[in-house]
Design an enzyme around this catalytic site. Structure first.
Site, PDB file in Angstrom:
ATOM      1  CE  LYS A 186     -30.310  -8.286  37.067  1.00 57.80           C
ATOM      2  NZ  LYS A 186     -30.174  -9.739  37.418  1.00 57.80           N
ATOM      3  CB  THR A 243     -30.102  -9.866  41.148  1.00 57.60           C
ATOM      4  OG1 THR A 243     -31.157  -9.785  40.188  1.00 57.60           O
ATOM      5  CG2 THR A 243     -28.986 -10.716  40.554  1.00 57.60           C
TER       6      THR A 243
HETATM    7  O1  LIG Z   1     -31.652 -11.594  35.885  1.00 58.95           O
HETATM    8  C1  LIG Z   1     -31.966 -12.430  36.707  1.00 58.95           C
HETATM    9  C2  LIG Z   1     -33.015 -12.169  37.727  1.00 58.95           C
HETATM   10  O2  LIG Z   1     -33.818 -11.056  37.358  1.00 58.95           O
HETATM   11  C3  LIG Z   1     -31.234 -13.733  36.805  1.00 58.95           C
HETATM   12  O3  LIG Z   1     -30.142 -13.478  37.621  1.00 58.95           O
HETATM   13  P1  LIG Z   1     -28.743 -14.191  37.340  1.00 58.95           P
HETATM   14  O4  LIG Z   1     -28.364 -13.893  35.896  1.00 58.95           O
HETATM   15  O5  LIG Z   1     -27.823 -13.574  38.357  1.00 58.95           O
HETATM   16  O6  LIG Z   1     -28.965 -15.656  37.549  1.00 58.95           O
END
Ligand SMILES: O=C(CO)COP(=O)(O)O
Ligand SMILES: NC(=O)C1=CN([C@@H]2O[C@H](COP(=O)(O)OP(=O)(O)OC[C@H]3O[C@@H](n4cnc5c(N)ncnc54)[C@H](O)[C@@H]3O)[C@@H](O)[C@H]2O)C=CC1
Length: 319
Positions: A186, A243
């Protein structure tokens, strides 16, 4: 009650420690002794979680020996650092249930967190905590649902009971591979979605990319033996939706910068960059056009217009 141990006083480790310390003792180990002492004195971790107060039941520790008295230990370090952390502290970690809280695929080996744990600490009871969760939301006590994946169903049930909190609702799974891949992949699609928005290509293009990106995640995960329902759950669809649509995501923000042709602070943890390279470079026989474009954007070998043309010019097919 034996404390929960947290290894890694970054944003996520600190947020999980805060949430769990609202219901019982937690020991949070920071590798930098000064950082641990500052947190103990000020009761905050402003560099990683500004505005969040550390509950009294949360004990910052500078000496990793403090984790010896804990029960389960959460491993909240970036995926590309996990193997070294495990190797450095193997003796301290042996005998404890280990819960990997990182999202990614190891660049050198193409392995996920639980396979790395199995290599460094064979026989360890290991689980994965993953799903749609911003550290800032968890620290604020906002409702959050996560997947607790463990191949050992009984151990998973025990960890689910032990780690669930008033605002953290954990769902069990035994499909550790599917949960790992959902959380890792993701991030790659989030970079792509940020790039589309950053380049001004619009919300429709992002929706298309999220949807086709989910199809790419499913293709790879099923080819590697994951269960389809896992990718449709919190660790896949849930985390993808979060995300790809929020500037709280560092992966999404990196994408925004790529789309705008701007720089991005390399000190910020962005797991999707290494995961994209790890997956694109592996021989799994699965078509991953979005992932390939993300790698091209990251390496500077593909422009946004080139990536857009590449994806739009692909042979027409059934959905
Ligand atoms: O995993 C995350 C949200 O579930 C945090 O996202 P990021 O690592 O892109 O900051
Ligand atoms: N920040 C968030 O909102 C969320 C993060 N995650 C995941 O959590 C994992 C950790 O990320 P964050 O905490 O956000 O990153 P971060 O950059 O805030 O913190 C990383 C922490 O790891 C520590 N660390 C790095 N190398 C280490 C080593 N060798 N030994 C000991 N500690 C070491 C750093 O000192 C730092 O405290 C990532 O895989 C991320 O995908 C998952 C969900 C939400």
């Amino acid at each position: 009650m034996t404390p929960v141990g947290v290894l890694g006083a970054g944003a996520f480790g600190t947020a999980l420690a805060i949430s769990m310390a609202r219901q019982g003792p937690v020991t949070l180990w920071a590798r930098d002794a000064g950082h641990a002492r500052d947190m103990a004195r000020t009761r905050e971790n402003p560099a990683r979680l500004p505005g969040a107060r550390l509950p009294d039941a949360l004990t910052p520790a500078a000496d990793i020996a403090a984790l010896a008295g804990c029960g389960p230990i959460l491993l909240a370090v970036p995926m590309q650092r996990l193997r070294q952390v495990l190797a450095d502290h193997r003796d301290r970690l042996a005998g404890h249930p280990l819960v990997a809280c990182c999202k990614g695929i190891e660049l050198q080996t193409g392995l996920g967190p639980l396979a790395v744990i199995a290599q460094v600490l064979p026989g360890a009871t290991a689980a994965l905590l993953t799903g749609p969760s911003f550290a800032a939301d968890i620290a604020r006590g906002l409702p959050t649902a996560l997947t607790l994946a463990c191949a050992d169903a009984d151990a998973g049930r025990a960890l689910q009971a032990r780690l669930s909190t008033a605002n953290l609702r954990l769902y069990r799974s035994t499909d550790t591979l599917g949960a790992e891949l959902g959380g890792a992949l993701k991030n790659v699609i989030a970079i792509a979605c940020g790039a589309v928005i950053g380049a001004g290509l619009g919300d429709s293009a992002r929706a298309a990319l999220m949807t086709r990106g989910y199809a790419e995640m499913q293709r790879l995960a099923l080819a590697r033996g994951a269960r389809p329902e896992t990718l449709a759950g919190l660790s896949g669809f849930g985390d993808l939706a979060l995300t790809c649509t929020s500037e709280l995501s560092r992966n999404y923000r990196l994408g925004l910068a790529l789309g705008r042709g701007e720089g991005f602070d390399p000190a910020i943890t962005v797991e999707g960059a290494a995961t994209a390279r790890a997956v694109a470079g592996a021989d799994h026989g699965v078509d991953l056009p979005i992932t390939d474009c993300v790698v091209g954007l990251l390496d500077g070998t593909l422009s946004m217009s080139g990536a857009t043309e590449t994806l739009l010019a692909r042979p027409l097919k059934e959905e």
